[in-house]
Design a protein around this motif. Structure first.
Motif, PDB file in Angstrom:
ATOM      1  N   ARG A  36       0.945  -1.331   0.221  1.00 20.61           N
ATOM      2  CA  ARG A  36      -0.064  -0.067   0.026  1.00 20.61           C
ATOM      3  C   ARG A  36       0.865   1.236   0.015  1.00 20.61           C
ATOM      4  O   ARG A  36       0.541   2.157  -0.740  1.00 20.61           O
ATOM      5  N   LEU A  37       2.000   1.241   0.675  1.00 20.02           N
ATOM      6  CA  LEU A  37       2.885   2.232   0.631  1.00 20.02           C
ATOM      7  C   LEU A  37       3.614   2.580  -0.884  1.00 20.02           C
ATOM      8  O   LEU A  37       3.643   3.614  -1.203  1.00 20.02           O
ATOM      9  N   HIS A  40       1.184   4.365  -2.985  1.00 18.59           N
ATOM     10  CA  HIS A  40       0.560   5.604  -2.345  1.00 18.59           C
ATOM     11  C   HIS A  40       0.428   6.839  -3.408  1.00 18.59           C
ATOM     12  O   HIS A  40      -0.339   7.644  -3.361  1.00 18.59           O
ATOM     13  N   ALA A  43      -2.842   6.997  -4.925  1.00 19.18           N
ATOM     14  CA  ALA A  43      -3.719   7.627  -4.232  1.00 19.18           C
ATOM     15  C   ALA A  43      -3.734   8.910  -4.198  1.00 19.18           C
ATOM     16  O   ALA A  43      -4.812   9.796  -4.275  1.00 19.18           O
ATOM     17  N   ARG A  44      -2.519   9.683  -4.184  1.00 16.57           N
ATOM     18  CA  ARG A  44      -2.364  10.995  -4.362  1.00 16.57           C
ATOM     19  C   ARG A  44      -2.783  11.356  -5.489  1.00 16.57           C
ATOM     20  O   ARG A  44      -3.598  12.471  -5.730  1.00 16.57           O
ATOM     21  N   TRP A 206      -5.959   0.937   6.164  1.00 17.20           N
ATOM     22  CA  TRP A 206      -4.852   1.789   5.410  1.00 17.20           C
ATOM     23  C   TRP A 206      -5.596   2.871   4.561  1.00 17.20           C
ATOM     24  O   TRP A 206      -5.265   3.923   4.579  1.00 17.20           O
ATOM     25  N   SER A 207      -6.685   2.375   3.767  1.00 24.27           N
ATOM     26  CA  SER A 207      -7.442   3.078   2.896  1.00 24.27           C
ATOM     27  C   SER A 207      -8.162   4.281   3.535  1.00 24.27           C
ATOM     28  O   SER A 207      -7.996   5.281   2.993  1.00 24.27           O
ATOM     29  N   GLU A 210      -5.621   6.775   4.791  1.00 21.72           N
ATOM     30  CA  GLU A 210      -4.858   7.334   3.859  1.00 21.72           C
ATOM     31  C   GLU A 210      -6.006   8.448   3.077  1.00 21.72           C
ATOM     32  O   GLU A 210      -5.397   9.627   2.917  1.00 21.72           O
TER      33      GLU A 210
END
Length: 218
Positions: A36-37, A40, A43-44, A206-207, A210
């Motif tokens: 997930r990192l 990322h 996601a941004r 995490w989602s 985040e």
């Protein structure tokens, strides 16, 4: 059907074993967080897409009011608006689609009985005396712990979405369906192995965190 995933699944499986001698549960959590990192930046990009939609929302609503009964004209005007502003209404969906192959690989790692012709040792590990390969209610009491965690994450996620809409945030395409997805993970615990449930709990937590962090002050 998903034979093309065998190689990446095997690679991910051996990467998790590289984390040994950590307990299997901790290895699953650390592996999931690491992936997930790595994802990322996607996601941004999705967050930037949502902010772009928010900027266009007043003009979009005006077009919907003006051409709401003429779908072809509305579609044409929406396309024209996006071209003029250099913005796509679906730009935020592309990162989500890009993540799907990673999630498919991760899910298979935690649900497949054999990997590389050998038994999946992750499913043979135990937590609270329950095998991580146990499906659904056969994995009690662990399944109830995981389901409770997923329900809490889903509640916070949906509540946060409601606050965003109340504040006038732009609605994403398929937003109403996406709003229900967190609760779908709770139901999933009834049919998947407990290893997959731990993965789902880790990735959904995490989602939620985040998403809240990226949209803060937006």
């Amino acid at each position: 059907m998903f034979g093309f995933l065998d190689v990446p699944v095997s690679g991910a499986y051996h990467l998790i074993h590289w984390l040994n001698p950590l307990p299997a549960v901790l290895a699953i959590v650390l592996f999931t967080l690491s992936v997930r990192l790595l994802l990322h930046p996607f996601a941004r990009a999705a967050a930037r897409g949502e902010r772009a939609r928010a900027v266009l929302m007043p003009e979009i609503k005006a077009l919907q009011t003006k051409h709401g009964r003429d779908r072809e004209r509305l579609a044409a005007e929406m396309t024209k608006l996006q071209q003029e502003t250099g913005t796509s209404m679906f730009v935020g969906c592309l990162p989500m689609l890009a993540q799907l192959p990673f999630f498919m690989v991760m899910y298979r790692v935690f649900t497949t009985a054999t990997i590389g012709g050998e038994p999946n040792s992750l499913l043979g590990a135990t937590l609270f005396g329950t095998p991580l390969g146990a499906h659904g209610l056969a994995g009690s009491p662990l399944v109830f712990v995981i389901a409770a965690g997923l329900a809490v994450v889903a509640w916070f996620s949906v509540r946060w979405q409601d606050r965003q809409r109340a504040a006038g945030a732009a609605e994403v395409p398929g937003g109403k369906l996406l709003r229900l997805l967190p609760y779908g993970t709770v139901l999933a615990t009834l049919v998947v192995p407990q290893a997959a449930g731990i993965y789902l709990l880790t990735t959904t937590a995490w989602s939620a965190a985040e998403r809240a962090w990226l949209r803060r002050g937006a």
